[in-house]
Design an enzyme around this catalytic site. Sequence first.
Site, PDB file in Angstrom:
ATOM      1  N   ASN A 106      -4.871   0.512 -26.041  1.00 55.65           N
ATOM      2  CA  ASN A 106      -6.336   0.485 -26.024  1.00 55.65           C
ATOM      3  C   ASN A 106      -6.866   0.441 -24.611  1.00 55.65           C
ATOM      4  OD1 ASN A 106      -7.016   0.690 -28.620  1.00 55.65           O
ATOM      5  ND2 ASN A 106      -7.671  -1.416 -28.915  1.00 55.65           N
ATOM      6  N   HIS A 129      27.625   5.859 -16.219  1.00 56.29           N
ATOM      7  CA  HIS A 129      29.078   5.959 -16.174  1.00 56.29           C
ATOM      8  C   HIS A 129      29.722   5.087 -17.244  1.00 56.29           C
ATOM      9  CE1 HIS A 129      32.308   7.588 -13.765  1.00 56.29           C
ATOM     10  NE2 HIS A 129      32.951   6.463 -13.868  1.00 56.29           N
ATOM     11  N   GLU A 143      25.337  13.470 -15.835  1.00 57.34           N
ATOM     12  CA  GLU A 143      25.839  12.900 -14.587  1.00 57.34           C
ATOM     13  C   GLU A 143      26.083  13.981 -13.565  1.00 57.34           C
ATOM     14  OE1 GLU A 143      28.735   9.129 -14.305  1.00 57.34           O
ATOM     15  OE2 GLU A 143      29.397  10.825 -15.517  1.00 57.34           O
TER      16      GLU A 143
END
Lengths: 680, 158
Positions: free
Chosen positions: A406, A46, A68
């Site tokens: 990794n 918002h 939204e």
Amino acid sequence: MTTLDPAEVFRQEASELFDALEGALLDLGLRPDDRELVDTAFRALHTIKGSGAMFGFDDVANFTHEFETAFDRVRKGEIRPNQDLISVALAAKDYIRTLIEAPETTDSIIGDAILDDLHRLVEPDRSAKLEASRIEEKAPAAEARTGWQLHIEFDSEILRNGSNPLDLLDDLGKLGACFVVALTEEVPFLDEMDPERCFLKWDVTLHSDCDRATIDDVFIFVQDEMKLDCTPIMAAALTPPLAPLGEPVADPLSPDAAISPDATTSDASTAAPQIEKKREETRRADDKANATVRVQAERLDELMDRVGELVIAQARLSQLASATDDIAIKAIAEEIERLAASLRDTTMGARMVPIGSLFGRFRRLVHDLSRDLGKPVEFVTSGEDTELDKTMIERLADPLVHLIRNAIDHGIEDQASRAAAGKTEVGRIEIEAVHAGAQVLVAVRDNGAGLNTARIRAKAEEQGLIAPGAAMSDQEIHQLLFHPGFSTAQTVSALSGRGVGMDVVKRTIEAMRGSIDIATMPGKGTTVTLRLPLTLAIIEGLLIRVGEGRYIIPLSAVEECAELTSADERVRGRDFLNMRGDLVPFLRLRGLFGVAGEPDRFQKVIIASAGETRVGLVVDQIIGSHQSVIKSLSKLHSQVTMFSGATILGDGSAALILDVAQLMAIGQGRADNQPVSEAA
Amino acid sequence: MMDQIVKEHGPETRDAGLMQVVMLGIGDEVFALNTELVREIIDPVPATPVAGAPAFLPCVVNVRGNVIPLADLRVRFGMPKTKDAADTRIVVLEIEIDGDPVLVGVVADRVYEVTEISQADVQPTPRVGMHWNPEFIRFITKWRNEFIIVPNMERILS
């Protein structure tokens, strides 16, 4: 005075909002029923939408609005967040971020695609909705809510900023019937009162079926200058509460807003305490955040430079003072020394940033990697508060990312292998940061398959890095992983396996005067530990003399000092010391630095360590400790390896700082480093 | 030839054919350094030898809190070493190496004066018969009936 570019301010604030949004979304993946998280995510969206529109970022505002709207179903509790939804939401967040930071690199097609995915996931599905509402029962159910209990606190400066709280309360009133209680505990006596500051707080009981977002909208323009707590009210407890508020919503800051015993019986409180606890946590976090000041990094650097010069000047003053008989001057010099040391500590402290700021982005990384590779991985961090110099934090990010990649790619086995080996289904990556003496240790731990020492050795022999049959400890074999181009990966994935990363990791860490160790247990997992100095700018050093020249050894590398006796052993053409049973090789610095002439009678040896190896450094004299402001060596001296920098001594001359790790490497290369004449 | 020299030797010889220089005596020779390169000239300060450094950059010195290398041009030009005398000075230069500004100090046995030299006096640098590496020399010119060397500091120090 620098003028602030409003767009830049927006970008910085948006950056913080994105971090909050991402954190909330990731947490939501773990706790889908946590309404607080949904609300946090929504508040962030918002604000981005509102501020974006204000600063002219229309694309951002439009996309966020669409997002939204689609995400609203989640907020209303109609849809329960699942992993797919979270992934799409994260993608949306990335897209919005790109729109703000590098709009030319993306396209509206991507945004449209994301919205399509989102719509697909939240389209009304009868069965899902019913299930959702059943699950929602334990959380404060939206259907049963008949109102809100609000606690409103504004910043005291809000009146100066042109906002009128009364107007805002009137707006609230438009949403439904309000019962407003003003809290006056903070109002000072008239003679202390400043009419331009706001000392009032309000508790409002709002009878309305509006949702949280509507209430937030009332306060949208003053969101950053206020605290707003909303608790939904169940039908039964709709009578206006007695003042002082007994509801658990009570602000811990307002003086004895007593938790009156009546309140605990109201229905709302059954679900409220959990919300309350979380609210307190966020509030506490907010308070801590409000107590900080944003400072431009350059100013901190400048400050550090000035403090560095002050330390040098103060050292010279101390030296002059010690040569004089004037007591007054001696006293002042001592005072200044104390103040300079204190200032130095405080300034270095100002540059310290908790490492937790890095951990946030790793969560996202692990989440994405885990999803892409199909390996469920849990990510645990500890020591988020461990502080590091700010310049180091950023330089650590890439190496850590590489180590995590990794670990997930090669360390953690796929689900089938794990099941076959009787391991837990979910792999685990742990990052731990802790202070140890003058260093910070950052460990990346996985519970995967561990390193295959035999395979590393075989690969190294194949690549000609070591002679077959050469005697090497497991530690030394593991260090081969850092060799450029070395990789035992069977397959090269997009993520890793090319053998490019580990040597860069090592170089980056060593450039920070740190070191890197590997510990592994086959079948159980691997731990990579990074050891880093606390700061790059000033170090505690040991001042020594070799011949006529003085040098500094970083104190953090020094284990102990001893005298070189004639009982040192000579094995295989190298000098060795017997330190309580251990053989420690030593280097004569006179020889290494090419100092001519007879060495002093009683040579001293300093046992230094770099990583896991130890070496003795033989010097003519140990002068004492010295706080050294590190000055880098010139580019013209870039091929000088024995010294990592220089510092200015009290008498104004320059002293070189020894690079212990390099000295050891050089010493290993030299077959023997005899001085011009043998020590007694 | 003038144009060639202007093209070869850069902007400092561009305008009006005059270049402002500091005249330094090093060994038996006189060198002229463009004043744009010179940051300051200081009295000798204790120098710290750096083990492992190239022979023509043997030490470092502290100048205003910066630790900068001290260059000994005598080594570069094959001249015998001389001890510091009353007139010895350190000339602190700022030159560009690989695009970055680098500070370096040069030991001078004597500093004469700041003067202007004119392109009109530039002599061609002999390619043979000199005991110095011609790469180290920008050009040679005349001043007070003496030959003076305008060195190429970037080449000398790299």
